[in-house]
Motif scaffolding. Structure first.
Motif, short mmCIF file in Angstrom:
data_model
loop_
_atom_site.label_atom_id
_atom_site.label_comp_id
_atom_site.label_asym_id
_atom_site.label_seq_id
_atom_site.Cartn_x
_atom_site.Cartn_y
_atom_site.Cartn_z
N LEU A 25 0.86 -1.19 0.00
CA LEU A 25 0.00 0.00 0.00
C LEU A 25 0.89 1.23 0.00
O LEU A 25 1.86 1.30 0.77
N ILE A 26 0.55 2.17 -0.87
CA ILE A 26 1.24 3.46 -0.91
C ILE A 26 0.14 4.50 -0.82
O ILE A 26 -0.82 4.46 -1.60
N GLY A 27 0.23 5.40 0.14
CA GLY A 27 -0.83 6.39 0.26
C GLY A 27 -0.34 7.70 0.83
O GLY A 27 0.72 7.76 1.46
N ARG A 28 -1.13 8.74 0.57
CA ARG A 28 -0.82 10.04 1.16
C ARG A 28 -1.88 10.38 2.19
O ARG A 28 -3.08 10.21 1.94
N PRO B 82 -3.41 -8.93 2.33
CA PRO B 82 -4.41 -7.98 2.84
C PRO B 82 -4.90 -8.34 4.24
O PRO B 82 -5.24 -7.46 5.03
N GLU B 83 -4.90 -9.65 4.57
CA GLU B 83 -5.39 -10.08 5.88
C GLU B 83 -4.49 -9.56 7.00
O GLU B 83 -4.97 -9.16 8.06
N SER B 84 -3.16 -9.60 6.77
CA SER B 84 -2.23 -9.10 7.79
C SER B 84 -2.45 -7.62 8.01
O SER B 84 -2.41 -7.13 9.15
N HIS B 85 -2.68 -6.89 6.90
CA HIS B 85 -2.93 -5.46 7.05
C HIS B 85 -4.20 -5.22 7.84
O HIS B 85 -4.20 -4.44 8.81
N LYS B 86 -5.27 -5.91 7.48
CA LYS B 86 -6.54 -5.75 8.21
C LYS B 86 -6.38 -6.15 9.66
O LYS B 86 -6.88 -5.49 10.57
N SER C 42 3.20 20.71 2.48
CA SER C 42 3.71 20.91 3.83
C SER C 42 2.88 20.19 4.90
O SER C 42 3.32 20.06 6.04
N ASP C 43 1.69 19.73 4.55
CA ASP C 43 0.88 18.94 5.49
C ASP C 43 0.77 17.47 5.08
O ASP C 43 0.01 16.72 5.67
N GLY C 44 1.52 17.08 4.05
CA GLY C 44 1.38 15.72 3.50
C GLY C 44 2.36 14.72 4.09
O GLY C 44 3.52 15.04 4.39
N ILE C 45 1.88 13.50 4.26
CA ILE C 45 2.69 12.38 4.76
C ILE C 45 2.46 11.22 3.80
O ILE C 45 1.32 10.93 3.44
N ARG C 46 3.54 10.58 3.37
CA ARG C 46 3.36 9.35 2.59
C ARG C 46 3.72 8.14 3.43
O ARG C 46 4.79 8.10 4.04
N VAL C 47 2.81 7.18 3.46
CA VAL C 47 3.05 5.94 4.19
C VAL C 47 3.12 4.82 3.15
O VAL C 47 2.23 4.68 2.31
N THR C 48 4.22 4.05 3.19
CA THR C 48 4.35 2.88 2.32
C THR C 48 4.41 1.65 3.21
O THR C 48 5.16 1.61 4.19
N GLU C 49 3.60 0.67 2.87
CA GLU C 49 3.45 -0.52 3.71
C GLU C 49 3.57 -1.77 2.87
O GLU C 49 3.04 -1.82 1.76
N GLU D 268 -2.44 0.31 -4.61
CA GLU D 268 -2.12 -1.04 -4.15
C GLU D 268 -1.05 -1.63 -5.06
O GLU D 268 -1.05 -1.36 -6.27
N THR D 269 -0.18 -2.44 -4.47
CA THR D 269 0.86 -3.09 -5.27
C THR D 269 1.05 -4.54 -4.84
O THR D 269 0.56 -4.96 -3.79
N GLU D 270 1.82 -5.23 -5.67
CA GLU D 270 2.26 -6.58 -5.34
C GLU D 270 3.79 -6.56 -5.34
O GLU D 270 4.43 -6.74 -6.39
N PRO D 271 4.40 -6.31 -4.17
CA PRO D 271 5.85 -6.21 -4.12
C PRO D 271 6.51 -7.53 -4.53
O PRO D 271 6.02 -8.62 -4.18
#
Lengths: 99, 99
Positions: free
Chosen positions: B4-7, B56-60, B44-51, B87-90
């Motif tokens: 997952l990559i999101g802002r 998907p079950e582990s994330h949930k 200046s208020d943005g954060i990117r989280v990469t996981e 969403e990606t498949e690393p």
């Protein structure tokens, strides 16, 4: 730290070849804390590469490493384009390798 | 693997507080191979989280961990919105922690 998140679009049907080349030269990259190659979920020719470096200089320096230059030369004909490119300043988390 | 990559956009001026909360609960996340919190360069208020997770079950599942639920509750008032979510498949690379 200096982060890059980007999407590479492979020439149609050539994604797997391009993924393999991108993963080849990840053995030893000075100043690299993370470099992950992922298939895009939303695009069958898309690849997302997320990179974390000590700074922009380490990233630029990696492009001069012979193995990387060789990989880039072989990857180029398989690349249709680049987009969704974001720069970041990573703060912390899980998966930042020591250097 | 599942990526997952999101802002996340913080409420104006609250980015650093939100970054701290997001980093709190990264001590032990079952099925997590990478979880990196970064400041956006372009906002200046943005954060990117990469996981990166086993799936998907582990994330949930992580969203049910008490420390994570507590962090989410404290983070919520500091969040203005979410966007740029991919969403990606690393496949591989540097910085994928063993689980």
């Amino acid at each position: 730290m200096y982060g890059l998140i980007g999407r590479i679009l492979a020439v149609e049907g050539r994604r797997e070849e391009l993924v393999s080349i991108l993963l080849e030269s990840t053995g030893s990259l000075p100043g690299c804390h993370s470099y992950i190659v992922a298939r895009c979920a939303e695009h069958s020719d898309g690849i997302r590469v997320t990179e974390i470096w000590d700074g922009p200089e380490s990233h630029k320096g990696s492009l001069q490493i012979e193995a990387v230059r060789d990989a880039i030369a072989r990857a180029r004909p398989l690349i249709a384009g680049f987009d969704h490119r974001f720069e970041t300043e990573p703060v912390g988390g899980i998966g930042l390798m020591a250097q």
